[in-house]
Enzyme design. Structure first.
Site, PDB file in Angstrom:
ATOM      1  N   GLY A  36      14.780  -4.350  -8.989  1.00 39.53           N
ATOM      2  CA  GLY A  36      15.520  -3.390  -8.179  1.00 39.53           C
ATOM      3  C   GLY A  36      16.373  -3.993  -7.080  1.00 39.53           C
ATOM      4  O   GLY A  36      17.416  -3.450  -6.727  1.00 39.53           O
ATOM      5  N   GLU A  60      13.821  -5.813  -0.543  1.00 39.81           N
ATOM      6  CA  GLU A  60      13.352  -4.762  -1.466  1.00 39.81           C
ATOM      7  C   GLU A  60      14.425  -3.692  -1.648  1.00 39.81           C
ATOM      8  O   GLU A  60      15.319  -3.542  -0.807  1.00 39.81           O
ATOM      9  CB  GLU A  60      12.090  -4.101  -0.882  1.00 39.81           C
ATOM     10  CG  GLU A  60      10.816  -4.347  -1.666  1.00 39.81           C
ATOM     11  CD  GLU A  60      10.782  -3.745  -3.068  1.00 39.81           C
ATOM     12  OE1 GLU A  60      11.823  -3.606  -3.739  1.00 39.81           O
ATOM     13  OE2 GLU A  60       9.667  -3.425  -3.504  1.00 39.81           O
ATOM     14  N   ASP A 101       8.451   3.035  -0.450  1.00 40.21           N
ATOM     15  CA  ASP A 101       8.085   4.437  -0.658  1.00 40.21           C
ATOM     16  C   ASP A 101       6.671   4.646  -0.114  1.00 40.21           C
ATOM     17  O   ASP A 101       6.487   4.809   1.081  1.00 40.21           O
ATOM     18  CB  ASP A 101       8.222   4.735  -2.151  1.00 40.21           C
ATOM     19  CG  ASP A 101       8.065   6.203  -2.486  1.00 40.21           C
ATOM     20  OD1 ASP A 101       8.454   7.049  -1.671  1.00 40.21           O
ATOM     21  OD2 ASP A 101       7.557   6.509  -3.581  1.00 40.21           O
ATOM     22  N   THR A 102       5.653   4.622  -0.979  1.00 41.83           N
ATOM     23  CA  THR A 102       4.282   4.750  -0.475  1.00 41.83           C
ATOM     24  C   THR A 102       3.892   3.528   0.369  1.00 41.83           C
ATOM     25  O   THR A 102       3.027   3.619   1.235  1.00 41.83           O
ATOM     26  CB  THR A 102       3.262   4.861  -1.629  1.00 41.83           C
ATOM     27  OG1 THR A 102       3.301   3.660  -2.404  1.00 41.83           O
ATOM     28  CG2 THR A 102       3.558   6.063  -2.511  1.00 41.83           C
ATOM     29  N   GLY A 103       4.509   2.384   0.049  1.00 40.05           N
ATOM     30  CA  GLY A 103       4.211   1.151   0.768  1.00 40.05           C
ATOM     31  C   GLY A 103       3.235   0.241   0.033  1.00 40.05           C
ATOM     32  O   GLY A 103       3.048  -0.913   0.415  1.00 40.05           O
ATOM     33  N   THR A 117       3.351  -1.304  -2.908  1.00 41.22           N
ATOM     34  CA  THR A 117       3.940  -2.498  -3.516  1.00 41.22           C
ATOM     35  C   THR A 117       4.194  -3.561  -2.457  1.00 41.22           C
ATOM     36  O   THR A 117       3.773  -4.708  -2.594  1.00 41.22           O
ATOM     37  CB  THR A 117       5.274  -2.146  -4.208  1.00 41.22           C
ATOM     38  OG1 THR A 117       5.065  -1.043  -5.075  1.00 41.22           O
ATOM     39  CG2 THR A 117       5.817  -3.316  -4.992  1.00 41.22           C
ATOM     40  N   ARG A 174      20.771   1.315 -12.787  1.00 47.01           N
ATOM     41  CA  ARG A 174      20.782   0.329 -11.705  1.00 47.01           C
ATOM     42  C   ARG A 174      22.207  -0.075 -11.352  1.00 47.01           C
ATOM     43  O   ARG A 174      22.498  -0.435 -10.216  1.00 47.01           O
ATOM     44  CB  ARG A 174      20.024  -0.945 -12.126  1.00 47.01           C
ATOM     45  CG  ARG A 174      18.540  -0.744 -12.365  1.00 47.01           C
ATOM     46  CD  ARG A 174      17.877  -2.111 -12.533  1.00 47.01           C
ATOM     47  NE  ARG A 174      16.558  -2.051 -13.139  1.00 47.01           N
ATOM     48  CZ  ARG A 174      15.431  -1.814 -12.468  1.00 47.01           C
ATOM     49  NH1 ARG A 174      15.462  -1.577 -11.170  1.00 47.01           N
ATOM     50  NH2 ARG A 174      14.266  -1.807 -13.087  1.00 47.01           N
TER      51      ARG A 174
HETATM   52  P1  IMP Z   1       5.852   1.983  -3.388  1.00 43.73           P
HETATM   53  O1  IMP Z   1       4.780   1.010  -3.787  1.00 43.73           O
HETATM   54  O2  IMP Z   1       5.433   3.410  -3.565  1.00 43.73           O
HETATM   55  O3  IMP Z   1       6.413   1.732  -2.011  1.00 43.73           O
HETATM   56  O4  IMP Z   1       6.944   1.847  -4.495  1.00 43.73           O
HETATM   57  C1  IMP Z   1       8.139   1.256  -4.335  1.00 43.73           C
HETATM   58  C2  IMP Z   1       8.754   1.074  -5.694  1.00 43.73           C
HETATM   59  O5  IMP Z   1       8.833   2.306  -6.423  1.00 43.73           O
HETATM   60  C3  IMP Z   1      10.156   0.606  -5.521  1.00 43.73           C
HETATM   61  O6  IMP Z   1      10.226  -0.801  -5.507  1.00 43.73           O
HETATM   62  C4  IMP Z   1      10.865   1.242  -6.699  1.00 43.73           C
HETATM   63  O7  IMP Z   1      10.785   0.353  -7.803  1.00 43.73           O
HETATM   64  C5  IMP Z   1      10.078   2.474  -7.026  1.00 43.73           C
HETATM   65  N1  IMP Z   1      10.730   3.692  -6.483  1.00 43.73           N
HETATM   66  C6  IMP Z   1      10.264   4.482  -5.489  1.00 43.73           C
HETATM   67  N2  IMP Z   1      11.104   5.504  -5.248  1.00 43.73           N
HETATM   68  C7  IMP Z   1      12.135   5.375  -6.096  1.00 43.73           C
HETATM   69  C8  IMP Z   1      13.354   6.134  -6.313  1.00 43.73           C
HETATM   70  O8  IMP Z   1      13.673   7.146  -5.658  1.00 43.73           O
HETATM   71  N3  IMP Z   1      14.187   5.665  -7.285  1.00 43.73           N
HETATM   72  C9  IMP Z   1      13.902   4.553  -8.028  1.00 43.73           C
HETATM   73  N4  IMP Z   1      12.789   3.815  -7.850  1.00 43.73           N
HETATM   74  C10 IMP Z   1      11.909   4.214  -6.888  1.00 43.73           C
HETATM   75 MG    MG Z   2      11.149  -1.919  -7.221  1.00 35.30          MG
END
Ligand code: IMP
Ligand code: MG
Length: 183
Positions: free
Chosen positions: A47, A101, A105-107, A109, A167
């Site tokens: 991404g 990055e 989002d949730t954090g 990752t 993308r």
């Molecule tokens: P987290 O672990 O929930 O913070 O996930 C983050 C990952 O989820 C990002 O690196 C994206 O790959 C994916 N992601 C979260 N939201 C979106 C979105 O709105 N569009 C595309 N990918 C997303």
């Molecule tokens: Mg990603």
């Protein structure tokens, strides 16, 4: 059939010009902060590659780059299981690194990633994200540089995908919700 850009997009959130302008501002901040130091940008595949390229080209000090890839499972259950699917090429011990990055989002990752990299004893570590969606945060992660805060809608473009597509859109768009699979 993969829906065309026209069908997939509900509306444009940030135009190519807005993205470029904001990336330039963040690049200027990073250039200022790391001037005289040996900076390494770490891109999280896939991404972040479009953003990382744009950012790196706008940074006015020499930088090194390296990449890693992450796989995540069971986000839906709130578990946030993450692992490194492809590691960095080189060690980061003693280095000044900025992790790049596409979205936090949730954090889950990025927290896993920052913890893992911190264990490799870099001199300093910061996080730079194109998008930040704090309304969905479950675990706290310090975001040092952020281009845009966004609301609770699924976005594509500038590296962000839906099922690996879209993308390559040059701007950031809200995905047409009727095309998103319920999960
Ligand atoms: P987290 O672990 O929930 O913070 O996930 C983050 C990952 O989820 C990002 O690196 C994206 O790959 C994916 N992601 C979260 N939201 C979106 C979105 O709105 N569009 C595309 N990918 C997303
Ligand atoms: Mg990603």
């Amino acid at each position: 059939m993969i829906p065309s850009f026209e069908r997939a997009i509900e509306r444009i959130l940030f135009t190519e010009e807005q993205v470029q302008q904001r990336v330039n501002e963040v690049a200027a901040e990073i250039s200022e902060k790391y001037r005289g130091r040996d900076l390494k940008l770490i891109g999280v595949l896939k991404g972040s590659i479009f953003f990382l390229t744009q950012l790196a080209r706008a940074i006015t000090i020499p930088v090194k780059i390296d990449f890693l890839a992450i796989s995540s499972f069971s986000h839906k259950s709130g578990q946030g299981l993450v692992r490194i699917a492809k590691d960095l090429d080189d060690p980061i011990e003693g280095e000044d690194v900025v992790v790049v990055e596409d979205i936090v989002d949730t954090g889950f990752t990025i927290r896993y990633l920052m913890q893992t990299l911190a264990g490799r004893a870099p001199n300093s570590m910061a996080l730079c994200t194109l998008l930040d969606r704090t309304s969905r945060r479950i675990v706290q992660v310090p975001v040092d540089y952020r281009c845009f805060e966004i609301g609770d809608h699924f976005v594509i473009g500038c590296g962000l995908d839906y099922k690996q597509h879209y993308r390559n859109l040059g701007y950031i768009a809200v995905m047409n919700p009727s095309l998103l699979e319920k999960s």
